[in-house]
Design a protein around this motif. Structure first.
Motif, PDB file in Angstrom:
ATOM      1  N   VAL A 159       0.864  -1.176   0.000  1.00 41.90           N
ATOM      2  CA  VAL A 159       0.000   0.000   0.000  1.00 41.90           C
ATOM      3  C   VAL A 159       0.899   1.224   0.000  1.00 41.90           C
ATOM      4  N   VAL A 160       0.630   2.144  -0.921  1.00 38.27           N
ATOM      5  CA  VAL A 160       1.396   3.386  -1.009  1.00 38.27           C
ATOM      6  C   VAL A 160       0.449   4.559  -0.813  1.00 38.27           C
ATOM      7  N   PRO A 169       2.675 -12.533  -5.828  1.00 45.04           N
ATOM      8  CA  PRO A 169       2.884 -13.803  -5.119  1.00 45.04           C
ATOM      9  C   PRO A 169       4.132 -13.716  -4.239  1.00 45.04           C
ATOM     10  N   SER A 170       4.071 -14.337  -3.083  1.00 43.53           N
ATOM     11  CA  SER A 170       5.229 -14.345  -2.184  1.00 43.53           C
ATOM     12  C   SER A 170       6.245 -15.374  -2.657  1.00 43.53           C
ATOM     13  N   GLU A 171       7.497 -14.933  -2.715  1.00 40.26           N
ATOM     14  CA  GLU A 171       8.579 -15.816  -3.155  1.00 40.26           C
ATOM     15  C   GLU A 171       9.801 -15.570  -2.293  1.00 40.26           C
ATOM     16  N   GLY A 172      10.202 -16.585  -1.538  1.00 40.47           N
ATOM     17  CA  GLY A 172      11.414 -16.476  -0.737  1.00 40.47           C
ATOM     18  C   GLY A 172      11.223 -15.652   0.516  1.00 40.47           C
ATOM     19  N   GLN A 173      12.328 -15.485   1.239  1.00 39.94           N
ATOM     20  CA  GLN A 173      12.307 -14.719   2.482  1.00 39.94           C
ATOM     21  C   GLN A 173      12.468 -13.227   2.192  1.00 39.94           C
ATOM     22  N   PRO A 174      11.928 -12.372   3.067  1.00 39.12           N
ATOM     23  CA  PRO A 174      12.113 -10.922   2.866  1.00 39.12           C
ATOM     24  C   PRO A 174      13.583 -10.534   2.918  1.00 39.12           C
ATOM     25  N   ASP A 175      14.024  -9.745   1.950  1.00 42.74           N
ATOM     26  CA  ASP A 175      15.352  -9.160   1.977  1.00 42.74           C
ATOM     27  C   ASP A 175      15.288  -7.858   1.187  1.00 42.74           C
ATOM     28  N   GLU A 176      16.424  -7.164   1.125  1.00 43.84           N
ATOM     29  CA  GLU A 176      16.431  -5.865   0.457  1.00 43.84           C
ATOM     30  C   GLU A 176      16.026  -5.984  -1.004  1.00 43.84           C
ATOM     31  N   ALA A 177      16.527  -7.011  -1.688  1.00 47.26           N
ATOM     32  CA  ALA A 177      16.206  -7.176  -3.108  1.00 47.26           C
ATOM     33  C   ALA A 177      14.710  -7.397  -3.306  1.00 47.26           C
ATOM     34  N   ARG A 178      14.092  -8.148  -2.388  1.00 48.65           N
ATOM     35  CA  ARG A 178      12.652  -8.395  -2.522  1.00 48.65           C
ATOM     36  C   ARG A 178      11.853  -7.125  -2.267  1.00 48.65           C
ATOM     37  N   VAL A 179      12.276  -6.313  -1.313  1.00 48.47           N
ATOM     38  CA  VAL A 179      11.612  -5.031  -1.086  1.00 48.47           C
ATOM     39  C   VAL A 179      11.662  -4.190  -2.356  1.00 48.47           C
ATOM     40  N   ARG A 180      12.826  -4.132  -2.977  1.00 48.92           N
ATOM     41  CA  ARG A 180      12.963  -3.348  -4.210  1.00 48.92           C
ATOM     42  C   ARG A 180      12.051  -3.896  -5.311  1.00 48.92           C
ATOM     43  N   ARG A 181      11.955  -5.227  -5.416  1.00 54.05           N
ATOM     44  CA  ARG A 181      11.131  -5.826  -6.475  1.00 54.05           C
ATOM     45  C   ARG A 181       9.651  -5.512  -6.279  1.00 54.05           C
ATOM     46  N   VAL A 182       9.165  -5.659  -5.054  1.00 51.98           N
ATOM     47  CA  VAL A 182       7.732  -5.458  -4.851  1.00 51.98           C
ATOM     48  C   VAL A 182       7.355  -3.986  -4.994  1.00 51.98           C
ATOM     49  N   LEU A 183       8.257  -3.092  -4.623  1.00 55.12           N
ATOM     50  CA  LEU A 183       7.986  -1.671  -4.840  1.00 55.12           C
ATOM     51  C   LEU A 183       8.045  -1.336  -6.321  1.00 55.12           C
ATOM     52  N   ASP A 184       9.024  -1.905  -7.018  1.00 56.96           N
ATOM     53  CA  ASP A 184       9.185  -1.633  -8.447  1.00 56.96           C
ATOM     54  C   ASP A 184       7.968  -2.085  -9.246  1.00 56.96           C
ATOM     55  N   ALA A 185       7.260  -3.111  -8.751  1.00 59.72           N
ATOM     56  CA  ALA A 185       6.057  -3.583  -9.447  1.00 59.72           C
ATOM     57  C   ALA A 185       4.995  -2.499  -9.522  1.00 59.72           C
ATOM     58  N   GLY A 186       5.043  -1.543  -8.606  1.00 62.06           N
ATOM     59  CA  GLY A 186       4.124  -0.412  -8.636  1.00 62.06           C
ATOM     60  C   GLY A 186       4.773   0.866  -9.109  1.00 62.06           C
ATOM     61  N   GLY A 187       5.972   0.757  -9.679  1.00 59.59           N
ATOM     62  CA  GLY A 187       6.660   1.928 -10.194  1.00 59.59           C
ATOM     63  C   GLY A 187       7.234   2.834  -9.131  1.00 59.59           C
ATOM     64  N   LEU A 225      10.423   3.526  -6.250  1.00 58.14           N
ATOM     65  CA  LEU A 225      11.777   3.248  -5.764  1.00 58.14           C
ATOM     66  C   LEU A 225      11.866   3.615  -4.294  1.00 58.14           C
ATOM     67  N   PRO A 226      12.701   2.907  -3.522  1.00 57.76           N
ATOM     68  CA  PRO A 226      12.841   3.267  -2.105  1.00 57.76           C
ATOM     69  C   PRO A 226      13.172   4.740  -1.896  1.00 57.76           C
ATOM     70  N   ARG A 227      14.028   5.308  -2.747  1.00 53.82           N
ATOM     71  CA  ARG A 227      14.419   6.700  -2.550  1.00 53.82           C
ATOM     72  C   ARG A 227      13.273   7.681  -2.815  1.00 53.82           C
ATOM     73  N   ASP A 228      12.179   7.192  -3.454  1.00 55.62           N
ATOM     74  CA  ASP A 228      11.004   8.038  -3.665  1.00 55.62           C
ATOM     75  C   ASP A 228      10.211   8.254  -2.382  1.00 55.62           C
ATOM     76  N   LEU A 229      10.489   7.428  -1.367  1.00 48.33           N
ATOM     77  CA  LEU A 229       9.632   7.346  -0.192  1.00 48.33           C
ATOM     78  C   LEU A 229      10.213   8.088   0.998  1.00 48.33           C
ATOM     79  N   GLU A 230       9.329   8.524   1.870  1.00 45.17           N
ATOM     80  CA  GLU A 230       9.756   9.092   3.147  1.00 45.17           C
ATOM     81  C   GLU A 230      10.187   7.985   4.085  1.00 45.17           C
ATOM     82  N   TRP A 231       9.413   6.906   4.113  1.00 45.47           N
ATOM     83  CA  TRP A 231       9.725   5.729   4.921  1.00 45.47           C
ATOM     84  C   TRP A 231       8.978   4.530   4.369  1.00 45.47           C
TER      85      TRP A 231
END
Length: 292
Positions: A27-28, A40-58, A60-66
């Motif tokens: 949710v953004v 779909p959930s794949e694997g354990q949470p890590d930094e790369a997975r955070v980047r992938r799930v955010l990228d699916a909605g266009g 980037l982490p740096r776009d966010l406040e938190w």
């Protein structure tokens, strides 16, 4: 509830991620606008997975406040990504807060029907876990593989809507000869009880209907009883299982039979991520005001 001390200058967006067993929900929030997507959930949470799930909605982490994170194994994540803090939010608190928000209620027994099922007593002052069951979406899909040859919940849902559960199930009327208490004669008395007695000529549609009936009834009855034990007038069922029309129909029938109220708000799959977002917004607001 936060980890780390890095607080960048405010950006226009904030995000929350719920790492579920079967689905990962994001949710953004951008000002007053909120959007949601699911992967779909794949694997354990890590930094790369955070980047992938955010990228699916266009995003980037740096776009966010938190970024708020909740769900399974969130402790594996780093304290920050691209200097954006990751807030770890207790899943029970997130379920309760998100369910109340979607249902527009101040108190309820919020039931998260995902792969399994958790029942949370929620008020505006907090939430606590009451009970639950291993019966949930994972049960529907797992037995769908064994009984129907499919793991597609949408296919199971479509089949169930065209079938009759009584091809497999025994009713109260058949077992007891009539109604019992507030339960009418056509209520299920024994799930798959008919086929336990003798072979039946059942279609895939009938088998799907019996499967949906069993899963939905178990969840709804547990939730209603938990709500009454907690003296809460409403049951709110969220999670992706409640996306299925046949499951919602079963919830509605159980509520009718038991004289209860069951609400299944739209976008229920986003509830836990939304609750994490709302919880973190309060933490950030308190921090900015010097009360956190």
């Amino acid at each position: 509830m936060t980890d780390g001390s890095m607080r960048p200058a405010a950006a226009s967006l904030a995000a929350a991620i719920d790492f579920g067993a079967s689905n990962t929900d994001v949710v953004v929030r951008d000002g007053s606008a909120t959007r949601h997507w699911t992967l779909p959930s794949e694997g354990q949470p890590d930094e790369a997975r955070v980047r992938r799930v955010l990228d699916a909605g266009g995003v980037l982490p740096r776009d966010l406040e938190w970024i708020a994170v909740t769900g399974g194994n969130r402790a594996l994540l780093p304290q920050s990504i691209d200097e954006r803090m990751l807030h770890r939010v207790d899943e029970v608190k997130a379920i309760g807060r998100g369910g109340l928000a979607l249902a527009n209620l101040e108190s309820a027994l919020v039931t998260s029907a995902g792969s399994g099922t958790a029942c949370v007593a929620a008020t505006m002052n907090g939430a606590h876990h009451v009970t639950g069951t291993g019966v949930g979406g994972g049960t529907l899909v797992g037995l769908g593989r064994l009984l129907l040859g499919t793991v597609d919940p949408r296919e199971i849902d479509a089949l169930a809507q065209r079938g009759s559960d009584t091809t497999h199930n025994l009713t109260i009327s058949e077992v007891l000869g009539g109604a019992i208490g507030s339960l009418p004669p056509e209520t299920t008395a024994v799930n798959f009880g008919r086929v336990a007695r003798h072979p039946v000529d059942a279609s895939r549609e009938d088998t799907a209907a019996a499967l949906v009936n069993m899963v939905g009834q178990v969840i709804a009855v547990i939730a209603i009883n938990a709500a009454r034990a907690q003296q809460l007038p409403h049951v709110v069922i969220v999670g992706h299982l409640a996306d299925l029309k046949s499951i919602r129909r079963t919830f509605g029938l159980v509520a009718k039979f038991y004289g209860a109220t069951i609400l299944t708000p739209e976008a229920g799959g986003s509830a836990t991520a939304l609750g994490a977002l709302l919880t973190t917004e309060m933490v950030e607001r308190d921090f900015r005001h010097g009360t956190g």
